[in-house]
Design a protein around this motif. Sequence first.
Motif, PDB file in Angstrom:
ATOM      1  N   UNK A 163       5.161   1.172 -39.447  1.00  0.00           N
ATOM      2  CA  UNK A 163       4.477   0.949 -38.181  1.00  0.00           C
ATOM      3  C   UNK A 163       4.542  -0.518 -37.768  1.00  0.00           C
ATOM      4  N   UNK A 164       4.235  -1.420 -38.699  1.00  0.00           N
ATOM      5  CA  UNK A 164       4.250  -2.847 -38.374  1.00  0.00           C
ATOM      6  C   UNK A 164       5.671  -3.341 -38.096  1.00  0.00           C
ATOM      7  N   UNK A 165       6.634  -2.846 -38.865  1.00  0.00           N
ATOM      8  CA  UNK A 165       8.023  -3.252 -38.644  1.00  0.00           C
ATOM      9  C   UNK A 165       8.496  -2.818 -37.259  1.00  0.00           C
ATOM     10  N   UNK A 166       8.168  -1.589 -36.880  1.00  0.00           N
ATOM     11  CA  UNK A 166       8.604  -1.080 -35.578  1.00  0.00           C
ATOM     12  C   UNK A 166       7.920  -1.832 -34.447  1.00  0.00           C
ATOM     13  N   UNK A 167       6.613  -2.098 -34.606  1.00  0.00           N
ATOM     14  CA  UNK A 167       5.906  -2.822 -33.560  1.00  0.00           C
ATOM     15  C   UNK A 167       6.499  -4.217 -33.360  1.00  0.00           C
ATOM     16  N   UNK A 168       6.827  -4.891 -34.455  1.00  0.00           N
ATOM     17  CA  UNK A 168       7.449  -6.209 -34.337  1.00  0.00           C
ATOM     18  C   UNK A 168       8.848  -6.133 -33.773  1.00  0.00           C
ATOM     19  N   UNK A 169       9.630  -5.157 -34.237  1.00  0.00           N
ATOM     20  CA  UNK A 169      11.005  -4.999 -33.751  1.00  0.00           C
ATOM     21  C   UNK A 169      11.033  -4.672 -32.263  1.00  0.00           C
ATOM     22  N   UNK A 170      10.050  -3.882 -31.832  1.00  0.00           N
ATOM     23  CA  UNK A 170       9.972  -3.529 -30.415  1.00  0.00           C
ATOM     24  C   UNK A 170       9.775  -4.766 -29.557  1.00  0.00           C
ATOM     25  N   UNK A 171       8.938  -5.685 -30.014  1.00  0.00           N
ATOM     26  CA  UNK A 171       8.712  -6.917 -29.266  1.00  0.00           C
ATOM     27  C   UNK A 171       9.960  -7.799 -29.261  1.00  0.00           C
TER      28      UNK A 171
END
Length: 348
Positions: A147-155
């Motif tokens: 979840x945290x990796x995806x949220x950061x990657x999305x940004x």
Amino acid sequence: MTTTQSTEVPTKAALPPATSTAVRVQNAVIKYGFIFVTVALFAYFALSEGSFRESATLLDTLRYVSVAAILGLGVTLTMAVGGMDMSVGAVAGLGVSVAAQTMVVFNQVGTVAIIAVLAAGALAGLLNALLIVVLKIPDMLATLGTMFVIQGSKLILVDGQSITPGMTMSDGSTAPGRFTEGFLRIDRGAVFGIPVSVLIFGALTVVAWVFLARTRWGRVLYAIGANPEASRLAGIRVGAYRALAYVLSGVLASVGGLILASRIGQGDVSAGTSQLLEAVAVALVGTSVLGRGRPNVWGTALGAVLIGIITTGLTIKGLPYYTQDVVEGAVLILALVFSFTLSKRRTA
């Protein structure tokens, strides 16, 4: 010669004790209690608020909960194998960004965006499967990390800003594309008056129910969730089936992302953030339906409808948004009482 008669008195065959009224009532509450709560709340809002009874309101309620319901179906699949996917909200948000990037920045058609979003969801599910099945990280911890990796990657993917048609890009140029009309119909369109997103929600619910309840794969998923070691000894490829559950959850989350992207019409970087809690809530609420005490598709769908009824009804009554969170939390606690406390007393 005298004979002695036996002094033993034949005993009557032990009869099963009659089920007491209290036990019957408790069993009925466990099995039908949550359905009764849903019907009662619907009746209350329908009788007290005339606008709640309008067909447009009811359809908007289903449209509103469609994203959380679809994400909840993915959570239900992972719960069936004894896990929990905490990354569904982030994957849905990723879908919004991928859709916007594909159409607005790269000027592609909606079909390409749909394929890209579904592929991103499948890859997210594969990442979860890798962490859980291969690297043996506990499900909840692995999916929280994802979840945290995806949220950061999305940004990173969108340079930390929402993607809108006509926006100025980092190199000073103007974004050439836009959300296509066909893509926007995913949430804004209707067929015979029924929103497309509601039809998608209904179709996926039926497909997920058939998969879990009427196929060998679904029965195997439940068997793994009940006893993974016994399933392994029975020759079941436990790792492969657990991986399948998480990939399907990722794909379902990406479908929710498609609906969100169509709903807001831009690549909002905060999209999907609030969807995780609702998705987990409807899946957990679903475990209490019909007293099953296990994840099930129709229960998840009913849980989503219940959340929608509460949110819409309280909104029409003018209650502040924060009271809705309190009521939804109370409903979740009630569902957990039905699923765990009362059901354990019945089986004790």
